[in-house]
Structure formats: C-alpha cells, structure tokens
Design a protein around this motif. Sequence first.
Motif, PDB file in Angstrom:
ATOM      1  N   PHE A 288       0.832  -1.205   0.000  1.00 60.58           N
ATOM      2  CA  PHE A 288       0.000   0.000   0.000  1.00 60.58           C
ATOM      3  C   PHE A 288       0.866   1.253   0.000  1.00 60.58           C
ATOM      4  CE2 PHE A 288      -2.599  -3.315   1.860  1.00 60.58           C
ATOM      5  CZ  PHE A 288      -3.837  -3.112   1.291  1.00 60.58           C
ATOM      6  N   GLU A 289       1.880   1.230   0.831  1.00 60.38           N
ATOM      7  CA  GLU A 289       2.798   2.352   0.953  1.00 60.38           C
ATOM      8  C   GLU A 289       3.518   2.612  -0.370  1.00 60.38           C
ATOM      9  OE1 GLU A 289       6.022   2.851   4.314  1.00 60.38           O
ATOM     10  OE2 GLU A 289       6.765   1.548   2.729  1.00 60.38           O
ATOM     11  N   PHE A 290       3.976   1.531  -0.988  1.00 58.74           N
ATOM     12  CA  PHE A 290       4.727   1.636  -2.230  1.00 58.74           C
ATOM     13  C   PHE A 290       3.844   2.201  -3.337  1.00 58.74           C
ATOM     14  CE2 PHE A 290       7.161  -0.272  -5.815  1.00 58.74           C
ATOM     15  CZ  PHE A 290       8.426   0.167  -5.454  1.00 58.74           C
ATOM     16  N   MET A 291       2.618   1.707  -3.422  1.00 57.94           N
ATOM     17  CA  MET A 291       1.662   2.200  -4.419  1.00 57.94           C
ATOM     18  C   MET A 291       1.415   3.691  -4.234  1.00 57.94           C
ATOM     19  SD  MET A 291      -2.344   1.047  -4.880  1.00 57.94           S
ATOM     20  CE  MET A 291      -2.792   1.696  -3.245  1.00 57.94           C
ATOM     21  N   ALA A 329      -1.336  11.117 -17.041  1.00 60.80           N
ATOM     22  CA  ALA A 329      -1.650   9.796 -17.600  1.00 60.80           C
ATOM     23  C   ALA A 329      -0.381   9.119 -18.102  1.00 60.80           C
ATOM     24  CB  ALA A 329      -2.674   9.937 -18.724  1.00 60.80           C
ATOM     25  N   GLY A 330       0.486   9.885 -18.787  1.00 58.57           N
ATOM     26  CA  GLY A 330       1.752   9.328 -19.265  1.00 58.57           C
ATOM     27  C   GLY A 330       2.686   8.971 -18.129  1.00 58.57           C
ATOM     28  N   LEU A 331       2.693   9.800 -17.104  1.00 61.12           N
ATOM     29  CA  LEU A 331       3.531   9.525 -15.941  1.00 61.12           C
ATOM     30  C   LEU A 331       3.102   8.224 -15.273  1.00 61.12           C
ATOM     31  CD1 LEU A 331       5.767  10.741 -14.035  1.00 61.12           C
ATOM     32  CD2 LEU A 331       3.887  11.679 -12.679  1.00 61.12           C
ATOM     33  N   TRP A 332       1.789   8.051 -15.071  1.00 62.20           N
ATOM     34  CA  TRP A 332       1.315   6.821 -14.438  1.00 62.20           C
ATOM     35  C   TRP A 332       1.583   5.599 -15.317  1.00 62.20           C
ATOM     36  CZ3 TRP A 332      -3.276  10.238 -12.878  1.00 62.20           C
ATOM     37  CH2 TRP A 332      -3.094  10.721 -11.575  1.00 62.20           C
ATOM     38  N   ASP A 333       1.579   5.769 -16.622  1.00 61.86           N
ATOM     39  CA  ASP A 333       1.933   4.652 -17.505  1.00 61.86           C
ATOM     40  C   ASP A 333       3.368   4.198 -17.263  1.00 61.86           C
ATOM     41  OD1 ASP A 333      -0.539   4.484 -18.718  1.00 61.86           O
ATOM     42  OD2 ASP A 333       0.023   5.676 -20.476  1.00 61.86           O
ATOM     43  N   GLU A 334       4.261   5.140 -16.914  1.00 59.66           N
ATOM     44  CA  GLU A 334       5.640   4.774 -16.615  1.00 59.66           C
ATOM     45  C   GLU A 334       5.784   4.197 -15.210  1.00 59.66           C
ATOM     46  OE1 GLU A 334       7.588   8.282 -19.466  1.00 59.66           O
ATOM     47  OE2 GLU A 334       8.073   8.241 -17.329  1.00 59.66           O
ATOM     48  N   ILE A 335       4.969   4.672 -14.285  1.00 56.82           N
ATOM     49  CA  ILE A 335       5.089   4.246 -12.884  1.00 56.82           C
ATOM     50  C   ILE A 335       4.469   2.882 -12.638  1.00 56.82           C
ATOM     51  CG2 ILE A 335       4.350   4.774 -10.521  1.00 56.82           C
ATOM     52  CD1 ILE A 335       4.521   7.762 -11.272  1.00 56.82           C
ATOM     53  N   ILE A 336       3.290   2.628 -13.209  1.00 56.10           N
ATOM     54  CA  ILE A 336       2.521   1.422 -12.873  1.00 56.10           C
ATOM     55  C   ILE A 336       3.302   0.123 -13.060  1.00 56.10           C
ATOM     56  CG2 ILE A 336       0.577   0.011 -13.712  1.00 56.10           C
ATOM     57  CD1 ILE A 336      -1.112   2.564 -13.763  1.00 56.10           C
ATOM     58  N   PRO A 337       4.115  -0.036 -14.115  1.00 55.81           N
ATOM     59  CA  PRO A 337       4.857  -1.302 -14.234  1.00 55.81           C
ATOM     60  C   PRO A 337       5.839  -1.557 -13.095  1.00 55.81           C
ATOM     61  CG  PRO A 337       4.775  -0.164 -16.350  1.00 55.81           C
ATOM     62  CD  PRO A 337       4.277   0.802 -15.313  1.00 55.81           C
ATOM     63  N   THR A 338       6.150  -0.536 -12.295  1.00 55.27           N
ATOM     64  CA  THR A 338       7.090  -0.718 -11.185  1.00 55.27           C
ATOM     65  C   THR A 338       6.383  -0.957  -9.857  1.00 55.27           C
ATOM     66  OG1 THR A 338       7.243   1.613 -10.455  1.00 55.27           O
ATOM     67  CG2 THR A 338       8.570   0.971 -12.357  1.00 55.27           C
ATOM     68  N   ARG A 387      15.125   4.479 -11.332  1.00 54.71           N
ATOM     69  CA  ARG A 387      16.143   3.416 -11.313  1.00 54.71           C
ATOM     70  C   ARG A 387      15.543   2.086 -11.780  1.00 54.71           C
ATOM     71  NH1 ARG A 387      17.838   6.461  -6.568  1.00 54.71           N
ATOM     72  NH2 ARG A 387      20.034   7.086  -6.826  1.00 54.71           N
ATOM     73  N   GLU A 388      14.341   1.796 -11.309  1.00 54.02           N
ATOM     74  CA  GLU A 388      13.720   0.528 -11.680  1.00 54.02           C
ATOM     75  C   GLU A 388      13.363   0.494 -13.166  1.00 54.02           C
ATOM     76  OE1 GLU A 388      10.157  -2.340  -9.991  1.00 54.02           O
ATOM     77  OE2 GLU A 388      11.130  -0.863  -8.693  1.00 54.02           O
ATOM     78  N   ARG A 389      12.865   1.610 -13.680  1.00 57.51           N
ATOM     79  CA  ARG A 389      12.545   1.681 -15.116  1.00 57.51           C
ATOM     80  C   ARG A 389      13.814   1.495 -15.958  1.00 57.51           C
ATOM     81  NH1 ARG A 389       7.860   1.185 -17.658  1.00 57.51           N
ATOM     82  NH2 ARG A 389       8.193   2.942 -19.084  1.00 57.51           N
TER      83      ARG A 389
END
Length: 489
Positions: A288-291, A329-338, A387-389
């Motif tokens: 939850f925290e990470f999300m 929307a574009g930012l969340w597209d990059e974040i969600i896979p992590t 870093r993860e991306r």
Amino acid sequence: MTRLCAATLASLPATVRRPAYDRASLRPGIVHLGLGAFARGHLAEYTEDALEKRFGAWGIVGASLQRPDQRDRLKPQDGLYTLLKLAPAGPELRVIGSVLDVLVAPEGPSALVARIASPDTRIVSLTVTEKGYCHDPATGRLRADHPDILHDLENPEAPRSAVGILVAGLRLRRAEGRGPFTVLCCDNLPSNGHVLRGLVRDFAALMDDKLAAWIEAEGAFPATMVDRIVPATTEADIAEVAKLTGLDDAAPVIGEPFRQWAIEDTFVEGRPDWHDVGAQMVSEVAPFEFMKLRMLNGAHSSLAYLGYLAGHETVSEASGDPVFARFLAGLWDEIIPTVPAPQGVVLADYARDLLVRFQNPAIRHRTWQIAMDGSQKLPQRLLGTIRERLRAGGGIDHLALGVAAWMRYVTGIDEKGGAIEVRDPLAAELKRRAEAAGRDAAALSASLLGIGAIFGTDLPGEERFTKPVAAHLAALFDKGAKATAASLG
C-alpha cells in the motif's frame, strides 16, 4: 465573534457534527509529535471515530517541536477544532474532540519527555515531515553529524529532535522498569516504521548499547501508509468556517472526504479500535505504501513543480489543465509497471481515482506547498521509480520531466521573472549552484545531479537519465512548463 470551546459547543448549528462521547472523561493515551493539519485531519479523526464507537483512554496530547503557534490557537479552544471536508457536492463540518492538550517542546522539553514516558502513554505517533528525522534520505540512516542530533547527544535531558525525544522517553521508561510504548510513524517515508526503528536504535547506541538492544528487542515500530489531501489552512478558510458554524475557530482543518490508513498490527500496549472505523490493519503495509508513494506522491511532486511554473496555484487547477492531465496519464503509464498491486487493488482504477481527487475544485492544495522540501522527497517519490525503469529498459520521459521541473523550480525564478520562495533544507546549496549555472541547462543539471544526498552515485553517470533531464530542463527554460509537457504527447 464567540470563540469555539467546550462551553460554546451547544451553540453550533445542528448540521455541525460534534463529539458523541463524554469528553470530560477522556484521558490521554497517545502523544503525537508534530500536530499539524494533516495529523488533526487524519489520525485525530480516526481516533475520534474510534472513541465514538468504543470509548477508551485514547485522548491525544499533541507536541509542537518548534513553535508555540498550534498551542496558542488550540488552548483557548480546549483543544477543539473544526474539520471541514470539502466535497464537490458541498461542505461537511465536524468538531474534533480527541485532542486534549498541546505541549511546546522548546519551552519545556522535560515536560514532553515526562508525558511520553508516563504509564498512560501507550502510543507515540509522528508527522514531522521527511526532514524531521535527521537522516540521509538516500540511505535511510541517521545523520550523526546533524546539528539537532549533536545537540541531543550533548543535552539528553533537553532533546529537540524527534528521534532524540523518542529515545529520551524510552530511556526513562526503561529506567523506571516499564516496557516501551509503540512508535507510530505517519510520515511519507518508505518503510517508515522500519526506518524509524533504525534511527532510534542508532541514536540510542550512541548513548548506551544496552538501551539500543532493549529498544530493538522490546519496541514496536509498525509501518503505516496514510492518505488524505489536507491543504494548508488559509485566512479565507478560517473566515468560511466562522460563517458556516457561527463560531470563531483559529485552528480549523480543511480536507478532502477521502481518507485511507493501512497499519501493521504490531502494538505493545494496545490501540484504539481504528480497524472498526475504516483503517486497514494488515500484516504488511509495504504494498500500500509503495503504491501510494510512487503513484500519488510521485505524481503530486511532478505536477506541483510543473503546475507552479505554469502559473497554477493549486493542484486542482493544474490537473484540470488538459495538458497536465495528459502528462499525469503518461507519468502513471511509466510508474505502474514498477508497482506490485496490493490485494484487491487495480492500479489503473487507482490512477483514475487519483485524478478525480486531484481535480476536486473544492480542495485548494497549493502547488507551492507540495513543492517544499524537494531534496528530501525526490529520492523516494521519483528516483527509485526511475532506477527501476532503467533496469527494466523502460522509458522515463515523463519521470525525467518531473526531475527537470524540480531543477527549474529551485532556480528560484519563475517563468515571468518573479521570485520563488524555495523552502528546502538544502535551499542555500541549491541557490548557490543555480546562480553559478544561470540558464545553462547542461551546467545546471550536471551541478544539481552532483548532490549525492539526492541522486546518489549511480544516476549522475547514467546517460539514459542525465540526457533527457538536461533536454527537458533546456525546454523548460526555452518554452516553459506547459509547452514542454505538451511536447510529450
């Protein structure tokens, strides 16, 4: 106008909810360090709900670690204040009664330590912001050279840091033969309970190895994830609350209707029945925290810098701009896979809900407020995702623009040539580097990337990161925030 206090509660309009328990019988069980608007709009309301459902000795004694302002506002009101929840459909008002007193640490550090060490105190909670932990955000370790830590080591009976105060209270509990209290961190730090346990243990070890071992073995530091948008209260808010209630309230809190609290259920001396009033008591808070940290806080910070530069005073204005809504929307597209989805959560739905919350026109959450302390926030909110991306070979265009917008913001000059009041623990260092580089984007980005406490040693040498950041920074200087965000599509 008559002041809100215990004697005037009965004069409130029937539409204003008030404490539904015998407040005169309430006794303190929680000490909260950093009694700002968020704590009073989140922890205190959850506690209020729990008291109404099942009464117990869970009153809150707040502590201000720097200034007496909060005490001076709440004391004449018997600790009472109005929570104004702003929904698009209209306001909801409630008087909160769970706060019983407010102490001011600099005026009486020994009194605060005594209250924390009291047998009545079973939980010490904190909202002191990231910079209040005297730690290195890049490593999560205690900064033994921090001026407040050095002061507290030399003056253990009169501590001024949150960590020093906690250790002083725990040391007194141990000396008196009692067990520790639960330490409940409610700040936006990754693994906040684990990090705070380490900071407290490390500080204690600088004083007494046996005390550090006792804290490590006996103490409880549950991790939490907190979520509610609580903007800074303005004079206009105070006037509006007075108009709606008919009473003068010097300390109202403004918040959105939404709230969330996930808590690891590890307490050494009990807790209020928060689980019965909406809190999620879980075995592991990390998902939850990470999300929230990556999707809400990362988006908030990125939008704050871009929105402020583009002339938007509030989050609702900035996110309501179609250009910045597309950026999010574009930012969340990059974040969600992590982000591993917590149980029962669909991340795309969570992102849509975040945008609705951001765009709530009733909430005036200032971009300048969110932009504070960026040097402390960036490592957790954006750089870990980047870093993860990069490790996965994913794109970081939107994430890199968020970092570049921070760099443009800390120059201290906005797009119209006006001064920006940059509030940051590293403000002097940021100003020095910005003035030396001027509007040379390559020089400025290279200089700021050289601050190891923010970017570590890996990112400054990673061209897949440094090149888009420098390019975006040049575009921000040349075209401005809105045109630069629009160019991402």
